[in-house]
Motif scaffolding. Sequence first.
Motif, PDB file in Angstrom:
ATOM      1  N   UNK B  40       0.830  -1.207   0.000  1.00 47.17           N
ATOM      2  CA  UNK B  40       0.000   0.000   0.000  1.00 47.17           C
ATOM      3  C   UNK B  40       0.864   1.255   0.000  1.00 47.17           C
ATOM      4  N   UNK B  41       1.986   1.180   0.680  1.00 45.14           N
ATOM      5  CA  UNK B  41       2.890   2.338   0.734  1.00 45.14           C
ATOM      6  C   UNK B  41       3.589   2.566  -0.597  1.00 45.14           C
ATOM      7  N   UNK B  42       3.820   1.471  -1.332  1.00 45.38           N
ATOM      8  CA  UNK B  42       4.411   1.608  -2.664  1.00 45.38           C
ATOM      9  C   UNK B  42       3.466   2.424  -3.548  1.00 45.38           C
ATOM     10  N   UNK B  43       2.191   2.115  -3.414  1.00 40.42           N
ATOM     11  CA  UNK B  43       1.138   2.848  -4.132  1.00 40.42           C
ATOM     12  C   UNK B  43       1.178   4.331  -3.734  1.00 40.42           C
ATOM     13  N   UNK B  44       1.274   4.582  -2.426  1.00 35.12           N
ATOM     14  CA  UNK B  44       1.300   5.966  -1.933  1.00 35.12           C
ATOM     15  C   UNK B  44       2.530   6.699  -2.478  1.00 35.12           C
ATOM     16  N   UNK B  45       3.655   5.996  -2.508  1.00 34.22           N
ATOM     17  CA  UNK B  45       4.870   6.622  -3.013  1.00 34.22           C
ATOM     18  C   UNK B  45       4.736   6.941  -4.496  1.00 34.22           C
ATOM     19  N   UNK B  46       4.042   6.062  -5.220  1.00 34.47           N
ATOM     20  CA  UNK B  46       3.783   6.356  -6.626  1.00 34.47           C
ATOM     21  C   UNK B  46       3.037   7.676  -6.779  1.00 34.47           C
ATOM     22  N   UNK B  47       2.002   7.850  -5.966  1.00 32.91           N
ATOM     23  CA  UNK B  47       1.221   9.088  -6.046  1.00 32.91           C
ATOM     24  C   UNK B  47       2.107  10.305  -5.746  1.00 32.91           C
ATOM     25  N   UNK B  48       2.916  10.195  -4.698  1.00 29.93           N
ATOM     26  CA  UNK B  48       3.740  11.341  -4.334  1.00 29.93           C
ATOM     27  C   UNK B  48       4.825  11.624  -5.375  1.00 29.93           C
ATOM     28  N   UNK B  49       5.387  10.567  -5.961  1.00 34.87           N
ATOM     29  CA  UNK B  49       6.405  10.801  -6.978  1.00 34.87           C
ATOM     30  C   UNK B  49       5.814  11.462  -8.206  1.00 34.87           C
ATOM     31  N   UNK B  50       4.601  11.013  -8.574  1.00 37.57           N
ATOM     32  CA  UNK B  50       3.930  11.651  -9.705  1.00 37.57           C
ATOM     33  C   UNK B  50       3.717  13.132  -9.443  1.00 37.57           C
ATOM     34  N   UNK B  51       3.297  13.422  -8.225  1.00 38.60           N
ATOM     35  CA  UNK B  51       3.059  14.813  -7.862  1.00 38.60           C
ATOM     36  C   UNK B  51       4.358  15.622  -7.918  1.00 38.60           C
ATOM     37  N   UNK B  52       5.417  15.001  -7.410  1.00 40.78           N
ATOM     38  CA  UNK B  52       6.706  15.691  -7.405  1.00 40.78           C
ATOM     39  C   UNK B  52       7.153  15.989  -8.834  1.00 40.78           C
ATOM     40  N   UNK B  53       7.006  14.989  -9.696  1.00 40.15           N
ATOM     41  CA  UNK B  53       7.413  15.187 -11.089  1.00 40.15           C
ATOM     42  C   UNK B  53       6.619  16.333 -11.717  1.00 40.15           C
ATOM     43  N   UNK B  54       5.325  16.356 -11.428  1.00 41.75           N
ATOM     44  CA  UNK B  54       4.480  17.400 -11.996  1.00 41.75           C
ATOM     45  C   UNK B  54       4.938  18.786 -11.523  1.00 41.75           C
ATOM     46  N   UNK B  55       5.207  18.892 -10.247  1.00 36.72           N
ATOM     47  CA  UNK B  55       5.544  20.205  -9.687  1.00 36.72           C
ATOM     48  C   UNK B  55       6.959  20.659  -9.982  1.00 36.72           C
TER      49      UNK B  55
END
Lengths: 544, 305
Positions: B40-55
């Motif tokens: 589940x945390x891998x999933x969460x990290x995916x979301x945060x990395x996507x956000x980081x890339x976007x920003x």
Amino acid sequence: MSDSRAARVREALITGARRYVGPRRPPVALAGAVLAAAGSFTPWATFFFGYPGKMTLAGFPGGARTYVLVLVAPALACLTRLPGRRSASIAGAAGALAVSAGNLIAIANRGGGLGAVAYGAWLATAGGLLLVAAAVSCPPDTAPELAERRRPAPVEQAAVAVSLALVLAFVWYGLGVDEPTRFASFVATVAFAAGAVAGLGVTGWLEALYQRHRTVTLVASALAAVAFPFTQDGTAQWIRVFTYIGILAAAAIGLNVVVGLAGLLDLGYIAFFGVGAYVAALVSGAGVTTSHIVLPFGVAMVLGACVAAVFGVVIGAPTLRLRGDYLAIVTLAFGEIFRIVVNNWNSVTRGPNGLSRIPHLALGSFDFGEPHRVLGVMLPHFSNYYFLGLVLLAWVILVFTRLNDSRIGRAWVAIREDETAAAAMGVNTVRLKLLAFAIGAFLAGLAGTVNAHFGTQVSPEQYTFLDSVTLLAAVVLGGMGTVPGALIGSTALILIPEKLRAFQDPRLLLFGLALVLMMRFRPEGLWPSSRMKAELHHDEEPAP
Amino acid sequence: MARLVQQLINGTVLGATIGLIALGYTMVYGIIQLINFAHGEIFMIGAFSGLYAYNHLIPEALRQNVAVTLPLVMLAAIVASTTVAVLAERLAYRPLRNAPRLAPLITAIGVSIALQEAIRLFYPGGKNRQSFPRIISGDTFQIGGVTIAWTSVFTVVTAVVLMLALEAFVNRTRLGKAMRATSQDPETARLMGIDTDKVIVVAFMLGGALAGVAGVIQGVRFTAIDFHIGFLAGIKAFTAAVLGGIGNIRGAVLGGFVIGIVEALATEYLPRGSDWKDVWAFVVLVVVLTFRPQGLLGEQVAVRS
């Protein structure tokens, strides 16, 4: 693949140390000791609250430098012929290096760069490196035979008393260390020194002594525990913390019945604690509550524990035939269901607000909410709960040890080791697993009832998954299946974060990493049961 | 009627995300019988990395361009999730390959807590909810009184396509065959010359990549993420995997849809449904494990002691 690579690197380092340092071990070790000692008497930091002068032994980082001196002593074991000298000196030297280097980094970090570090810290770190090299170059250990030797009973009993007094003294000293970096250094020093002492076989010897002189050990520990509130000068802080530790340790021992003895991983255990707490709160006549039933505390305790046990059976009965890891997840699910139900069942639990203003206990005219003067010492009101917690803990320990030594306990261990074989031997596995579940739940419920009054309020966020994991970690860290393990585990898990306020924020991060590292390097825990140790290290050669 | 259909659709969309995460659970469990609690945390990290890339990685001028942002955000999420999953396997799980069964599970819990906390402490502003860009248009369209968002279509299509791709990989390729062999009997597989360590790493990689995709989808659909999202998502996904029959790829996605639909219907039709919405996954989990532990489609794991 790279595990073997790591092993090869390690092998090469040891061979190198043997070849190059080995022949010169005494001078290298002595040089290291002299450097470390010199480091501990010279300034470490070029700053101190804006004070530009260089600090000496009494200055920043204070105790950390004396700790290095303490660790140099066992590091020099590599110069002796003691059995176990290699592990002892490695532990001491690694400790000296860790404390010096750790403080060096802390100073540089706080002072804004390496410029803040004075030569003393470099000397101590270099000394630590030399000591490690010397220690690693030691030839392999022979097993210490200290544990097998017997001495006259009074001598052994005195050793028991002295060792317990020492432990107490360390705890006392540690409570007084306020500065976080220094406290971290203190914990590291105690840990490495304990490693060194264990390497020399002293721990094994003491363990044997505790076994042989159980009564003396028990009486001495009980005395120390009872005496504790009298040493606090009427301040409540640590009495409160240790009360909580006592209650949690009682729950942890209950969990130990389930996990340690029967081998059933329960990830929702805090729910039983919560059931007990809510039942006690509902019948306590709390100020903010939904029920108007008031029962005496003794009845509430039994009721809370029994309700929890019923929950244990209700949850266990359909799930206990599952595989171990499935069972873990189902218990997790039940724990979460409990929390969500409590959070939403407004008419009984008042939802997220919980029940509060739970009255203090009263035994006859003895009010638990008032401070009392005993033997001329003013004891804050928390000490009443402290003693109640002690009684609870003592009873739970008694239950645990009697169970462990009984037919039931042996059957549990058989189930844990191999369920199929146990069933084939005529063990009624389902019934016994259910019994373990029920007893574990009962003990948690009991601890919960005490905690409701001690904390004066109950609310759903006290019983989250993380709390279950904390209890589990206490058991795992201390050592599954032993009483001292659960005690050490709960103490460490509550006391260290309480002391390291500066580390409050990364507390959980360290906690997660600690779980991973424990499982990797010492799955049997800090105080392993001999059975568990044999089971987990069966693939390794016994020490030569 | 429209209300029911609407909820069925909502549930399907919810279930698609759960199913994507469940695939990772099911593959890893199928091969090494580990409940990778940190998934589940891998999933969460995916979301945060996507956000980081976007920003931080995408120039501001290009942010409105879906053709640029979506692949880049997905890529960042996949790379990060895969890396973390493989590192966890390598550093935490592999050394415990032959340890008693509970040890790796406890390790997994430790990894899960550590990852959650790492994001909370080290992601800039990670202690609070972060708003996630609406990369895909938030527009909706109507069919017979039912409102469907384009993000929902995207979610379901992505999940189904990825599931089919994964199934094709497992059934058609050499490596997929090696995976199936390892999950049946790792000892024999090794004797047949299969590098089982590699197979395990591949399982973690694939699971991590799918979880990363799911993380971005979650962010796009809810336009906000926080470091807690992994826990519940992980439990729901594990439930889905068990429900479908652990080790079974179609089962995992089917289980995801069932959980999603149960949750959507219960939330809509039961009194105070939204207060209880997270309880259903747990209830389903308990019921399934109690009455049909092998799952709906049957598990494809040889039971070993």
